[in-house]
Scaffold this active site. Structure first.
Site, PDB file in Angstrom:
ATOM      1  N   ARG A  10      45.330  34.955  36.978  1.00 21.28           N
ATOM      2  CA  ARG A  10      44.526  35.355  38.144  1.00 21.28           C
ATOM      3  C   ARG A  10      43.429  34.315  38.305  1.00 21.28           C
ATOM      4  NH1 ARG A  10      40.853  40.190  37.163  1.00 21.28           N
ATOM      5  NH2 ARG A  10      39.406  38.466  36.910  1.00 21.28           N
ATOM      6  N   HIS A  20      38.576  39.562  40.257  1.00 19.40           N
ATOM      7  CA  HIS A  20      39.427  40.695  40.662  1.00 19.40           C
ATOM      8  C   HIS A  20      39.417  40.854  42.181  1.00 19.40           C
ATOM      9  CE1 HIS A  20      41.396  44.547  40.674  1.00 19.40           C
ATOM     10  NE2 HIS A  20      40.431  44.989  41.456  1.00 19.40           N
ATOM     11  N   TYR A  39      33.417  36.122  33.198  1.00 21.38           N
ATOM     12  CA  TYR A  39      33.914  36.504  31.864  1.00 21.38           C
ATOM     13  C   TYR A  39      35.207  35.783  31.481  1.00 21.38           C
ATOM     14  CZ  TYR A  39      36.414  39.331  35.228  1.00 21.38           C
ATOM     15  OH  TYR A  39      37.138  39.712  36.320  1.00 21.38           O
TER      16      TYR A  39
END
Ligand SMILES: Cc1ncc(C[n+]2csc(CCOP(=O)(O)OP(=O)(O)O)c2C)c(N)n1
Ligand SMILES: [Mg+2]
Length: 333
Positions: free
Chosen positions: A252, A256, A264
């Site tokens: 990814r 998100h 992170y």
């Protein structure tokens, strides 16, 4: 109903023709550029709610959907924009949806991919993780009862694959030998949780043995590999031999959603996957094979830019939904 699908008969694994290769390239680039357009609109404050990109996942979405025939069913997840386009969805419809307009497929009731387009046999996504897998199994069962000869393709993230519905849906599909293909999109993270903290299993595809079905782990950044493996699984399902589980490994490359800076995620990990960018990889391959040159590339880029500019404009001038229509279609007459 007239189909808007781009589909023609699909070649066997290992037999993609030059025209297919250019189509795949077009869809990979289209998915990337529409994601960029959506991010721009988000940053301009024009999108209500979240914006989710599929950067890093384009080869998985495009290669898998390309393995379907026009009468098959697609239940995509939130990283699978490219799959919508392969089935013939228009950029305009996607942007109307993103901007929540009255003329969108959900008539302005939703701003992301929670739509159905029965003409293209696209259903989804259902946001509740893994809830779509039993639905996909149900569609596969229904289509078999109707003798449609259709295959249902659906997806789940690495995180979502740990939800109970995954087991119920896949087990039922396996025991009933339903024409279903399930792809686990292992993109290393579920929100901020890395894969090592989600599962003790070495490979997510190892789970297939527990259902008595084939399972395989593939490089999800290589569109040809994705197509070939998915095409074989789709053929198997169509023959009546039951479901397959495919773990497609990617990264990814964004947060998100657009509100997540992914701080992170280790920078070195992103840099490592950047070198395997599915679009750049395939472009390099096509140039090396003599299937793409600078002028052809410019032509494709120009076509895509025009299509997106027109769609953004059409969506922006399109009317908002009326509040008084909000409950329309919610209750049966
Ligand atoms: C049952 C359920 N729990 C929690 C959520 C909230 N949620 C939405 S996406 C997401 C992370 C999904 O991660 P993954 O399945 O790996 O897919 P990715 O976003 O990485 O593609 C979570 C926890 C949800 N939608 N459904
Ligand atoms: Mg994930």
């Amino acid at each position: 109903m007239k189909s808007r699908s781009h589909h023609t008969a699909r070649p066997d694994p290992g037999h993609l023709l030059p025209g297919d290769m250019l189509s795949l390239y077009h869809f990979l680039r289209l998915a990337r550029e529409v994601d960029n357009a959506v991010l721009r609109l988000y940053k301009q404050g024009k999108i209500v709610g979240g914006a989710y990109t599929g950067r890093g996942n384009e080869a998985t979405a495009v290669g898998s959907a390309y393995a379907l025939e026009a009468h098959d069913y697609l239940l995509p997840m939130h990283r699978d924009l490219g799959a919508h386009f392969v089935r013939g969805q228009t950029v305009r419809n996607i942007l109307l949806q993103q901007l929540g307009r009255a003329e969108s497929l959900t008539r302005g009731r939703d701003g992301t991919g929670h739509y159905a387009d029965p003409a293209l046999r696209i259903y989804g996504n259902v946001s509740h993780l893994a809830a779509m897998i039993p639905v996909a199994a149900g569609i596969a069962l229904g289509s078999r009862m109707k003798k449609e000869g259709a295959v249902t393709l659906t997806y789940i993230g690495d995180g979502g694959s740990n939800v109970g519905d995954f087991h119920e849906g896949l087990n039922m599909a396996a025991v009933m030998k339903l024409p279903l293909v399930l792809i686990i999109e292992n993109n290393q993270f579920a929100y901020s949780t890395p894969i090592a903290r989600q599962t003790a299993a070495e490979k997510l595809s190892d789970r297939a043995a527990g259902y008595g079905i084939p399972g395989v782990t593939i490089d999800g950044t290589d569109v040809i590999v994705v197509y070939d493996v998915c095409r074989a699984a789709v053929d198997r399902a169509r023959r009546g031999d039951g479901p397959s589980l495919i773990e497609s490994v990617t990264m990814r490359m964004d947060g998100h959603s657009a509100s997540d800076d992914a701080s992170y995620v280790p920078k070195a990990l992103l840099a490592e996957w950047e070198r395997r960018d599915p679009l750049v990889r395939f472009e390099t391959h096509l140039i090396r094979e003599g299937l793409l040159d600078e002028s052809r590339k410019k032509e494709i880029e120009e076509t895509i830019r025009t299509e997106i500019d027109e769609a953004v404009h059409a969506a922006e001038v399109s009317p908002h939904a009326k509040g008084t229509d909000a409950a329309k279609g919610v209750y049966a007459d």
